[in-house]
Design an enzyme around this catalytic site. Structure first.
Site, PDB file in Angstrom:
ATOM      1  N   ASN A  41      -2.459  29.567   3.841  1.00 43.47           N
ATOM      2  CA  ASN A  41      -1.048  29.390   3.500  1.00 43.47           C
ATOM      3  C   ASN A  41      -0.608  30.529   2.603  1.00 43.47           C
ATOM      4  O   ASN A  41      -1.392  31.012   1.771  1.00 43.47           O
ATOM      5  CB  ASN A  41      -0.860  28.068   2.737  1.00 43.47           C
ATOM      6  CG  ASN A  41       0.600  27.825   2.341  1.00 43.47           C
ATOM      7  OD1 ASN A  41       1.514  28.022   3.144  1.00 43.47           O
ATOM      8  ND2 ASN A  41       0.823  27.417   1.101  1.00 43.47           N
ATOM      9  N   ASP A  95      -0.925  23.238  -2.305  1.00 46.83           N
ATOM     10  CA  ASP A  95      -1.011  24.580  -2.903  1.00 46.83           C
ATOM     11  C   ASP A  95      -2.178  24.712  -3.895  1.00 46.83           C
ATOM     12  O   ASP A  95      -2.106  25.488  -4.860  1.00 46.83           O
ATOM     13  CB  ASP A  95       0.308  24.943  -3.619  1.00 46.83           C
ATOM     14  CG  ASP A  95       1.492  24.958  -2.677  1.00 46.83           C
ATOM     15  OD1 ASP A  95       1.297  25.273  -1.495  1.00 46.83           O
ATOM     16  OD2 ASP A  95       2.611  24.651  -3.111  1.00 46.83           O
ATOM     17  N   HIS A 103       2.103  31.342  -0.326  1.00 45.91           N
ATOM     18  CA  HIS A 103       2.946  30.596  -1.266  1.00 45.91           C
ATOM     19  C   HIS A 103       3.567  31.592  -2.253  1.00 45.91           C
ATOM     20  O   HIS A 103       2.850  32.437  -2.820  1.00 45.91           O
ATOM     21  CB  HIS A 103       2.103  29.564  -2.014  1.00 45.91           C
ATOM     22  CG  HIS A 103       2.913  28.761  -2.982  1.00 45.91           C
ATOM     23  ND1 HIS A 103       3.795  27.771  -2.573  1.00 45.91           N
ATOM     24  CD2 HIS A 103       3.012  28.827  -4.330  1.00 45.91           C
ATOM     25  CE1 HIS A 103       4.380  27.255  -3.649  1.00 45.91           C
ATOM     26  NE2 HIS A 103       3.931  27.872  -4.717  1.00 45.91           N
ATOM     27  N   SER A 129       0.824  34.319  -3.279  1.00 43.58           N
ATOM     28  CA  SER A 129      -0.613  34.081  -3.117  1.00 43.58           C
ATOM     29  C   SER A 129      -0.892  33.651  -1.679  1.00 43.58           C
ATOM     30  O   SER A 129      -0.130  32.866  -1.109  1.00 43.58           O
ATOM     31  CB  SER A 129      -1.088  32.942  -4.032  1.00 43.58           C
ATOM     32  OG  SER A 129      -0.692  33.147  -5.372  1.00 43.58           O
TER      33      SER A 129
HETATM   34  C1  GAR Z   1       8.174  32.657   2.086  1.00 46.71           C
HETATM   35  O1  GAR Z   1       8.614  33.247   0.899  1.00 46.71           O
HETATM   36  C2  GAR Z   1       6.947  31.816   1.843  1.00 46.71           C
HETATM   37  O2  GAR Z   1       6.118  32.305   0.849  1.00 46.71           O
HETATM   38  C3  GAR Z   1       7.562  30.516   1.417  1.00 46.71           C
HETATM   39  O3  GAR Z   1       8.693  30.353   2.227  1.00 46.71           O
HETATM   40  C4  GAR Z   1       9.181  31.642   2.580  1.00 46.71           C
HETATM   41  C5  GAR Z   1       9.328  31.681   4.078  1.00 46.71           C
HETATM   42  O4  GAR Z   1       9.920  32.868   4.482  1.00 46.71           O
HETATM   43  N1  GAR Z   1       6.642  29.448   1.549  1.00 46.71           N
HETATM   44  C6  GAR Z   1       6.645  28.380   0.775  1.00 46.71           C
HETATM   45  O5  GAR Z   1       7.440  28.213  -0.113  1.00 46.71           O
HETATM   46  C7  GAR Z   1       5.570  27.366   1.110  1.00 46.71           C
HETATM   47  N2  GAR Z   1       5.385  26.478   0.018  1.00 46.71           N
HETATM   48  P1  GAR Z   1       9.841  33.326   5.983  1.00 46.71           P
HETATM   49  O6  GAR Z   1      10.225  32.116   6.840  1.00 46.71           O
HETATM   50  O7  GAR Z   1      10.874  34.409   6.091  1.00 46.71           O
HETATM   51  O8  GAR Z   1       8.464  33.809   6.264  1.00 46.71           O
END
Ligand code: GAR
Length: 200
Positions: free
Chosen positions: A107, A145, A109, A136
């Site tokens: 994942n 997480d 995060h 991370s």
């Molecule tokens: C990213 O910033 C990712 O790290 C976060 O959502 C965004 C998705 O962007 N993930 C989380 O918050 C998971 N807990 P994307 O759809 O443009 O890749």
């Protein structure tokens, strides 16, 4: 030799998925995205791959949490992934899913874990007065997480940052991190601890 098979789970815009696809297209990553799986049927991430590689099920329309988890587990298993990557997947995975794929489940995060598990990570880093922020990539375990961190990227927080500017500045670093970890994964450099492989 056939290419390592990556399944991507996503709920939103899919920019991390795009970074993976771009790295494959430019031959920085020797792998194949075999499927994109979503709990949000209309999300932009799905449109980044052809229809044959899209799978979506509206989690809210399912009779139970278990029903969604079982359907997702079966769909992901059907593409025989070597790696399963949560890239902006905003739903907590069921224990059965995690147990099934724990030895290959990653994942990304947007925080410097163990800080700021869960949501609103950019805002929380600003509110805490942190001087730096980051993202991370970690192994997934049932607790949210909380799996072992594999790698992080960090950037300084600027005096006039808002959650939006901070997120926007972090995003390209996050994409690089995602690709760098997958390069290590497909070249066999990431060995999950035994406890993770058994889903514990
Ligand atoms: C990213 O910033 C990712 O790290 C976060 O959502 C965004 C998705 O962007 N993930 C989380 O918050 C998971 N807990 P994307 O759809 O443009 O890749």
């Amino acid at each position: 030799m056939s290419l390592p098979r990556i399944a991507v789970l996503a709920s939103g815009r899919g920019s991390n998925l795009q970074a993976i696809l771009d790295a494959i297209a430019s031959q920085q990553l020797a792998a194949h995205v075999v499927g994109v799986f979503s709990d949000k049927p209309g999300c932009a991430a799905l449109n980044r791959v052809d229809e044959a590689r899209r799978w979506a099920l509206d989690a809210k329309q399912q009779s139970s949490r278990a029903a969604f988890d079982e359907a997702l587990t079966a769909a992901v298993a059907a593409v025989r992934p070597d790696w399963v990557v949560c890239a902006g997947f905003m739903r907590i995975l069921g224990d059965g899913f995690v147990a099934r794929f724990a030895d290959r489940l990653l994942n990304i995060h947007p925080s410097l874990l163990p800080k700021y598990k869960g949501l609103h990570t950019h805002r929380r880093a600003l509110e805490a007065g942190d001087s730096e922020h980051g993202s991370s990539v970690h192994w997934v375990i049932p607790a949210l997480d909380a799996g072992e961190v594999i790698a992080q990227t960090r950037i300084p927080i600027l005096a006039d940052d808002t959650p939006e500017t901070l997120a926007a500045r972090l995003l390209p670093h996050e994409h690089q991190l995602m690709v760098a970890v997958l390069q290590r994964a497909v070249s066999g450099e990431l060995a999950p601890p035994v406890s993770k492989a058994s889903g514990a």
